[in-house]
Motif scaffolding. Structure first.
Motif, PDB file in Angstrom:
ATOM      1  N   UNK A 133      37.811  45.459  36.035  1.00 26.62           N
ATOM      2  CA  UNK A 133      38.737  44.414  35.569  1.00 26.62           C
ATOM      3  C   UNK A 133      40.098  45.002  35.244  1.00 26.62           C
ATOM      4  N   UNK A 134      40.109  46.169  34.615  1.00 23.76           N
ATOM      5  CA  UNK A 134      41.378  46.804  34.271  1.00 23.76           C
ATOM      6  C   UNK A 134      42.155  47.190  35.539  1.00 23.76           C
ATOM      7  N   UNK A 135      41.427  47.693  36.538  1.00 25.02           N
ATOM      8  CA  UNK A 135      42.089  48.092  37.780  1.00 25.02           C
ATOM      9  C   UNK A 135      42.674  46.880  38.510  1.00 25.02           C
ATOM     10  N   UNK A 136      41.917  45.785  38.544  1.00 24.87           N
ATOM     11  CA  UNK A 136      42.380  44.595  39.266  1.00 24.87           C
ATOM     12  C   UNK A 136      43.533  43.902  38.545  1.00 24.87           C
ATOM     13  N   UNK A 137      43.335  43.613  37.253  1.00 26.43           N
ATOM     14  CA  UNK A 137      44.281  42.748  36.548  1.00 26.43           C
ATOM     15  C   UNK A 137      45.476  43.488  35.977  1.00 26.43           C
ATOM     16  N   UNK A 138      45.276  44.697  35.478  1.00 34.22           N
ATOM     17  CA  UNK A 138      46.363  45.421  34.815  1.00 34.22           C
ATOM     18  C   UNK A 138      47.128  46.338  35.769  1.00 34.22           C
ATOM     19  N   UNK A 139      46.393  47.032  36.655  1.00 33.20           N
ATOM     20  CA  UNK A 139      47.025  48.043  37.495  1.00 33.20           C
ATOM     21  C   UNK A 139      47.189  47.602  38.951  1.00 33.20           C
ATOM     22  N   UNK A 140      46.576  46.470  39.322  1.00 34.20           N
ATOM     23  CA  UNK A 140      46.671  45.938  40.687  1.00 34.20           C
ATOM     24  C   UNK A 140      46.228  46.949  41.735  1.00 34.20           C
ATOM     25  N   UNK A 141      45.250  47.787  41.380  1.00 34.11           N
ATOM     26  CA  UNK A 141      44.685  48.761  42.313  1.00 34.11           C
ATOM     27  C   UNK A 141      43.498  48.119  43.019  1.00 34.11           C
ATOM     28  N   UNK A 142      43.787  47.239  43.980  1.00 30.26           N
ATOM     29  CA  UNK A 142      42.735  46.453  44.618  1.00 30.26           C
ATOM     30  C   UNK A 142      41.798  47.344  45.433  1.00 30.26           C
ATOM     31  N   UNK A 143      42.354  48.265  46.206  1.00 26.42           N
ATOM     32  CA  UNK A 143      41.518  49.143  47.024  1.00 26.42           C
ATOM     33  C   UNK A 143      40.623  50.036  46.182  1.00 26.42           C
ATOM     34  N   UNK A 144      41.211  50.663  45.170  1.00 23.18           N
ATOM     35  CA  UNK A 144      40.432  51.546  44.300  1.00 23.18           C
ATOM     36  C   UNK A 144      39.374  50.750  43.535  1.00 23.18           C
ATOM     37  N   UNK A 145      39.735  49.557  43.055  1.00 16.60           N
ATOM     38  CA  UNK A 145      38.767  48.720  42.347  1.00 16.60           C
ATOM     39  C   UNK A 145      37.620  48.321  43.271  1.00 16.60           C
ATOM     40  N   UNK A 146      37.901  48.095  44.544  1.00 17.42           N
ATOM     41  CA  UNK A 146      36.850  47.761  45.499  1.00 17.42           C
ATOM     42  C   UNK A 146      35.894  48.929  45.698  1.00 17.42           C
ATOM     43  N   UNK A 147      36.429  50.134  45.732  1.00 19.35           N
ATOM     44  CA  UNK A 147      35.560  51.309  45.861  1.00 19.35           C
ATOM     45  C   UNK A 147      34.664  51.453  44.631  1.00 19.35           C
TER      46      UNK A 147
END
Length: 311
Positions: A267-281
């Motif tokens: 959630x932090x990666x998606x919403x705060x940092x917008x790291x969609x690729x890393x969050x998917x991994x």
């Protein structure tokens, strides 16, 4: 000249065709639902793996996806925060599932033998299931909060030192307690149904032969309810991996990252940092965790069944 079957063979052949028709119809009837489920599961999985192998950036109001191979995997393996979140998730799922299985099974056996208060006990044990996780989390926040919490007020009233239940190293343990309280009734419900379905004649025969209650449970009741216990363990392990509300509301993953788990990290990666690729991994790792727990529970179930059969 056409060859006709003898009457008996013709009858057998017609019966065989009639038996095949319902099976073919059942398969055809399930095809639309199976296809829909496959589409709803397969497409998101393919998209998730595609994103996990890419870097996604916001550009001009849209998303630009660039294939980067295993860069996100290397980032995850070197990320200390992800390592802490993964460790906390494994601890959280393992301990809460074990506690819920032990408590739920004990409560199921106790309520089965509770006599007149059985209905009351069932009602009291089942009502936490119907409460939304958000509501449960808010209520427990009011109990465990360091400054205004009811638990610290009770400790102070009896002269005991107050504790930072949600603001110290106890935070992960506190969330575990909340999760066990909320979801143990699910295990109770599953195991209680299995206990009620157990053959009572076997228990009575064992008692007549001189077995005590512990031996009856170990050798008669437990082997009959073991499949239900395995199913409950698998359900709760998957639910534990998906836990989000309790951690997010009670601690937010803190203090620091002491109670961070994979779901809050994603959630932090998606919403705060917008790291969609890393969050998917990281989400792919979450799926792997679920598979590992499912295989482990299945192996333990087979192991205990083998022990029970040998005994």
């Amino acid at each position: 000249m056409t060859q006709t079957l003898p009457p008996r063979e013709a009858t057998v052949d017609s019966h065989a065709r009639r038996r095949r028709r319902p099976m073919d119809f059942r398969v055809l009837a399930l095809l639309p639902l199976a296809s829909l489920l496959l589409l709803l599961v397969l497409f998101p999985l393919i998209e998730l793996f595609r994103l996990a192998l890419s870097t996604v950036q916001l550009e001009a109001g849209g998303l630009r996806q660039t294939y980067t191979g295993m860069d996100n995997l290397r980032t995850a393996l070197g990320d200390q925060v992800f390592g802490v979140a993964l460790r906390n998730t494994l601890i959280f799922v393992g301990l809460t599932t074990l506690a819920q299985i032990l408590l739920g099974t004990a409560l199921a056996v106790f309520v089965q033998r509770a006599g007149r208060i059985r209905r009351l006990a069932q009602s009291l044990l089942l009502w936490p299931i119907v409460v939304a996780p958000v509501v449960v989390s808010v209520v427990w926040w009011l109990i465990l909060n360091s400054r205004i919490g009811a638990l610290n007020a009770a400790l102070d009233a009896v002269g005991l030192p107050e504790q930072g239940w949600l603001s110290s190293t106890l935070s992960l343990f506190a969330v575990m307690v909340v999760d066990v309280w909320h979801w143990t009734p699910v295990v109770f419900l599953i195991v209680f149904a299995a206990v009620q379905g157990a053959d009572p004649e076997l228990r009575e025969a064992a008692l007549v032969d001189g077995a005590n209650e512990r031996q009856v449970f170990r050798y008669i009741t437990l082997p009959q309810i073991l499949p239900a216990i395995g199913a409950a363990a698998l359900i709760r392990a998957i639910g534990g991996v998906k836990t989000f509300d309790e951690v997010f509301i009670l601690t937010g993953g803190g203090p620091g990252i002491s109670s961070e788990i994979v779901s809050t990290f994603v959630h932090r990666l998606y919403s705060d940092q917008l790291e969609v690729g890393y969050a998917s991994m990281v989400s792919v790792f979450t799926i792997l965790i679920v598979v590992v727990f499912a295989v482990g529970i299945w192996a333990l179930r087979r192991f205990f069944q083998a022990i029970g059969g040998a005994a």
